[in-house]
Design a protein around this motif. Structure first.
Motif, short mmCIF file in Angstrom:
data_model
loop_
_atom_site.label_atom_id
_atom_site.label_comp_id
_atom_site.label_asym_id
_atom_site.label_seq_id
_atom_site.Cartn_x
_atom_site.Cartn_y
_atom_site.Cartn_z
N THR A 64 40.10 30.90 35.65
CA THR A 64 41.03 30.39 34.64
C THR A 64 41.52 31.47 33.67
N PHE A 65 41.05 32.67 33.80
CA PHE A 65 41.51 33.76 32.92
C PHE A 65 42.96 34.12 33.22
N THR A 66 43.36 33.96 34.47
CA THR A 66 44.75 34.23 34.87
C THR A 66 45.24 33.08 35.74
N PRO A 67 46.55 32.89 35.88
CA PRO A 67 47.06 31.86 36.79
C PRO A 67 46.64 32.08 38.23
N GLU A 68 46.49 33.36 38.63
CA GLU A 68 46.09 33.67 40.00
C GLU A 68 44.62 33.35 40.25
N GLY A 69 43.80 33.49 39.23
CA GLY A 69 42.38 33.18 39.35
C GLY A 69 41.63 34.13 40.27
N THR A 70 41.96 35.42 40.19
CA THR A 70 41.32 36.41 41.07
C THR A 70 40.84 37.61 40.26
N PHE A 71 39.96 38.40 40.90
CA PHE A 71 39.52 39.66 40.29
C PHE A 71 40.71 40.58 40.08
N ALA A 72 41.59 40.66 41.08
CA ALA A 72 42.72 41.59 41.01
C ALA A 72 43.63 41.28 39.83
N ALA A 73 43.78 40.00 39.50
CA ALA A 73 44.69 39.63 38.42
C ALA A 73 44.14 40.00 37.05
N ILE A 74 42.85 40.28 36.96
CA ILE A 74 42.26 40.69 35.68
C ILE A 74 42.61 42.13 35.35
N LEU A 75 42.77 42.96 36.36
CA LEU A 75 42.94 44.40 36.16
C LEU A 75 44.07 44.76 35.19
N PRO A 76 45.27 44.15 35.29
CA PRO A 76 46.33 44.54 34.36
C PRO A 76 46.04 44.21 32.90
N ARG A 77 45.08 43.34 32.65
CA ARG A 77 44.77 42.95 31.28
C ARG A 77 43.69 43.82 30.63
N LEU A 78 43.07 44.69 31.40
CA LEU A 78 41.98 45.50 30.86
C LEU A 78 42.42 46.42 29.73
N PRO A 79 43.57 47.13 29.84
CA PRO A 79 43.95 48.02 28.73
C PRO A 79 44.08 47.28 27.40
N GLU A 80 44.61 46.07 27.41
CA GLU A 80 44.77 45.35 26.15
C GLU A 80 43.43 44.88 25.60
N LEU A 81 42.50 44.52 26.47
CA LEU A 81 41.17 44.17 26.00
C LEU A 81 40.49 45.38 25.37
N ARG A 82 40.70 46.53 25.96
CA ARG A 82 40.14 47.76 25.38
C ARG A 82 40.78 48.06 24.04
N GLU A 83 42.09 47.85 23.95
CA GLU A 83 42.79 48.06 22.68
C GLU A 83 42.28 47.09 21.61
N LEU A 84 41.97 45.89 22.01
CA LEU A 84 41.43 44.91 21.07
C LEU A 84 40.11 45.37 20.46
N GLY A 85 39.35 46.12 21.24
CA GLY A 85 38.05 46.60 20.76
C GLY A 85 36.89 46.10 21.60
N ILE A 86 37.19 45.46 22.72
CA ILE A 86 36.16 44.98 23.63
C ILE A 86 35.51 46.18 24.31
N ARG A 87 34.20 46.12 24.46
CA ARG A 87 33.49 47.20 25.14
C ARG A 87 32.86 46.75 26.45
#
Length: 606
Positions: free
Chosen positions: A116-139
């Motif tokens: 449910t993190f992405t509409p695709e619901g796959t590991f691959a669909a998470i990858l494009p969101r990683l830079p923004e999570l890192r920018e947010l401050g997630i470790r």
């Protein structure tokens, strides 16, 4: 002997543990077919090596010449939990050699559900969101369980093949690609694993050996056999599973689900053995490895060092959530009956545990023990997580239960607490879609049992009169949980996202806000006014956070007696959609601090 399939120069070696069976055969079902007798050793492991077997071939095991089942240590179930197992090639082109891991005190966790993190619901669909999570401050990305479960929709706690990765998410290769991408983005990976029970559909382990025991029960079915006859090899099964995540998948940490349901009365408990093995693996790999114990017991022995404790690195702390949630929402049902006062949250700020041996009205007995010796980086705290949201009748998030000032207050309390903070996906921008419970079982009788079970649970846990509980089997229930990620920078959502980023930036910038051993903490509450003061002090600096949990309408005036300190955060500033920055930019002895209702202000002296 390790269970599973292993490609060797001589062919593929198949190994399965079935100690009480008199006969075991490998059944190849495609693309080649054949039945091959297996040899049994003294420990009950059956093996056979077949030349020419390639990745992608399908197989089952035939027990005593009659029943056929998938491999308990299957690496892939392409046709679901009832179908044949598949031989896989575990090689992968890793590019994360520069990754050196993450120290426990640096963890800022982000819990997500792959489906449910992405509409695709796959590991691959998470990858494009990683830079923004890192920018947010997630470790660190904490991924809810991915062991193969029935169907395509599940929280993951109904997994029945611990070594297999959910096919619909992307399987083994997809998970490795995600871990590799996380490391390249500077993110650690925490994988949620379930060693206390198995799901109700597709669980064939009992046909092979004494994986379960009648000596104990869990809320989800039979307890895993960690201390009875045959338990040595059962324990080894799970130890090998943990090792595979660290070595083969390069995972950095495991979240051990509901360790209070891992029943083990032996002199050398499984959790202690796992902690010791993990230390060995850490030295072997040359990078930090972490075990997070999820528990509601408030038992400090889990993280106390050996001897005397089990030596786990860290544990979840539900009490922080309960104290904060009850204070913000006013809810008093179920376990929230034990919380609600500002003094409870002050105690949570001071030591994590609120119920530290005191009487629990919910349990009608004393609960917990004093957390003596527990360090702040050993406790994970949160304002929301999948359990606390998803186990509500409608799966409603804090963003629909409280107003915007209260959401800002929750963020400040969490991220300035000095513990290890965890954000639940979407929390950082105030996601309003729910996270309800959902399943996709093939057995219609099981589906109906799940529906009725949820109804009974909520009737006992919540006041749900007139509330329509979403059907856990409906695809619409699952679809309702998919994040509206595209709104994360719009309006108040964007303001809340920026507020989380600012607080996490301050946390990184100032050591006094981090979970360090040299820092002294103190919290004081004034129940009538709604004021909570949280102070952190080290030889080099001092930080103080003023919280006003009153819902108003009048602000609170505080005359301070502390040395001069500068303001670094004020939730009432216009950029946070506040009423105006009413707190002074600098505190001096005798200064009067005005705190608006549902607001937080941070001052630091260096």
């Amino acid at each position: 002997m390790n269970p599973g399939t292993f490609l060797t120069p001589d062919g593929c070696r198949f190994c399965v543990w079935a100690p009480d069976r008199s006969r075991c055969e490998l059944v190849l079902v495609g693309p080649a077919e054949g039945i091959y007798p297996m040899e049994k050793d003294s420990a009950g492991y059956w093996t056979v090596t077949i030349p020419g077997v390639q990745p992608g071939w399908l197989y089952r095991y035939r027990l005593d010449g009659r029943e056929e089942f998938p491999d308990p240590a299957s690496r892939c179930q392409p046709q679901g939990v009832h179908g044949p197992s598949q031989v896989v090639d575990d090689s992968f082109p890793w590019t994360d050699r520069s990754w050196r891991g993450l120290a426990l005190s640096d963890y800022v966790l982000y819990e997500l559900h792959v489906g449910t993190f992405t509409p695709e619901g796959t590991f691959a669909a998470i990858l494009p969101r990683l830079p923004e999570l890192r920018e947010l401050g997630i470790r660190a990305l904490e991924i809810m369980p991915v062991a193969q479960f029935p169907g395509r929709r599940n929280w993951g706690y109904d997994g029945v093949y611990p070594f297999a990765v959910q096919v619909s998410y992307g399987g083994i290769h997809g998970l490795k690609t995600l871990v590799n991408g996380c490391h390249e983005a500077g993110l650690a990976v925490v994988l949620d694993v379930v060693y206390n029970h198995f799901g109700p559909e597709g669980n064939y382990l009992a046909r092979f050996g004494p994986y379960f025991t009648d000596s104990y029960r869990t809320p989800w079915g039979p307890a895993v056999n960690f201390d009875g006859a045959g338990s040595d090899e059962v324990r080894r099964f799970f130890l090998e599973n943990a090792r595979s995540w660290f070595f083969e998948f390069h995972v950095d940490a495991l979240r051990l689900d509901a360790v209070h349901a891992i029943h083990d009365e032996s002199a050398f408990p499984f959790l202690e053995e796992l902690a010791l093995r993990t230390q060995d693996w850490e030295r072997e790999l040359g990078r930090p490895l972490v075990l997070f114990a999820e528990t509601d017991r408030n038992d400090p022995r889990l993280v106390r060092p050996r001897p005397g404790g089990l030596g786990l690195p860290a544990q979840w702390c539900d009490d922080f959530h309960h104290a904060l949630h009850a204070l913000l929402t006013g809810e008093k049902h179920a376990y929230y009956v034990d919380f609600g006062g500002i003094a409870d949250l002050a105690k949570a700020f001071s030591q994590g545990y609120v119920l530290d041996g005191r009487f629990s009205s919910y349990r009608r007995r004393r609960h917990g023990a004093p957390p003596d010796g527990i360090r702040r980086h050993q406790l994970v705290v949160f304002a929301q997580n999948h359990d606390q949201v998803g186990n509500r009748a409608r799966g409603d998030r804090l963003s629909v239960l409280v107003d915007f000032p209260s959401q800002k207050l929750a963020a400040a309390a969490l991220l300035l607490s000095g513990f290890l903070p965890l954000l639940f996906m979407g929390e950082e921008y105030g996601e309003r879609r729910p996270f309800p419970y959902f399943v996709d079982h093939e057995n219609p009788e099981l589906l109906e049992a799940v529906r009725k079970g949820r109804q009974r649970e909520f009737a006992a846990f919540h006041d749900v009169a007139g509330t329509e509980i979403p059907d856990p089997a409906a695809e619409a229930t699952f679809a309702s949980a998919v994040l509206q990620w595209e709104y994360r920078h719009d309006g108040s959502h964007g303001v809340l996202w920026e507020l989380h980023r600012e607080l996490l930036l301050l946390r990184r910038r100032f050591p006094i806000l981090q979970p360090r051993e040299s820092i002294e903490v103190a919290a004081a509450a004034d129940e009538p006014s709604g004021l909570l003061r949280f102070r952190r002090r080290s030889p080099e600096a001092e930080a103080e956070v003023f919280f006003n949990f009153s819902s108003g309408p009048r602000p609170v005036a505080i005359e301070t007696d502390r040395p001069p300190a500068g303001k670094l955060f004020d939730s009432e500033e216009p950029r946070w959609l506040g009423t105006g920055a009413v707190a002074p930019g600098r505190l001096e002895p005798g200064s009067v601090l005005i705190l608006a209702p549902r607001s937080a202000v941070l001052y630091i002296r260096e």
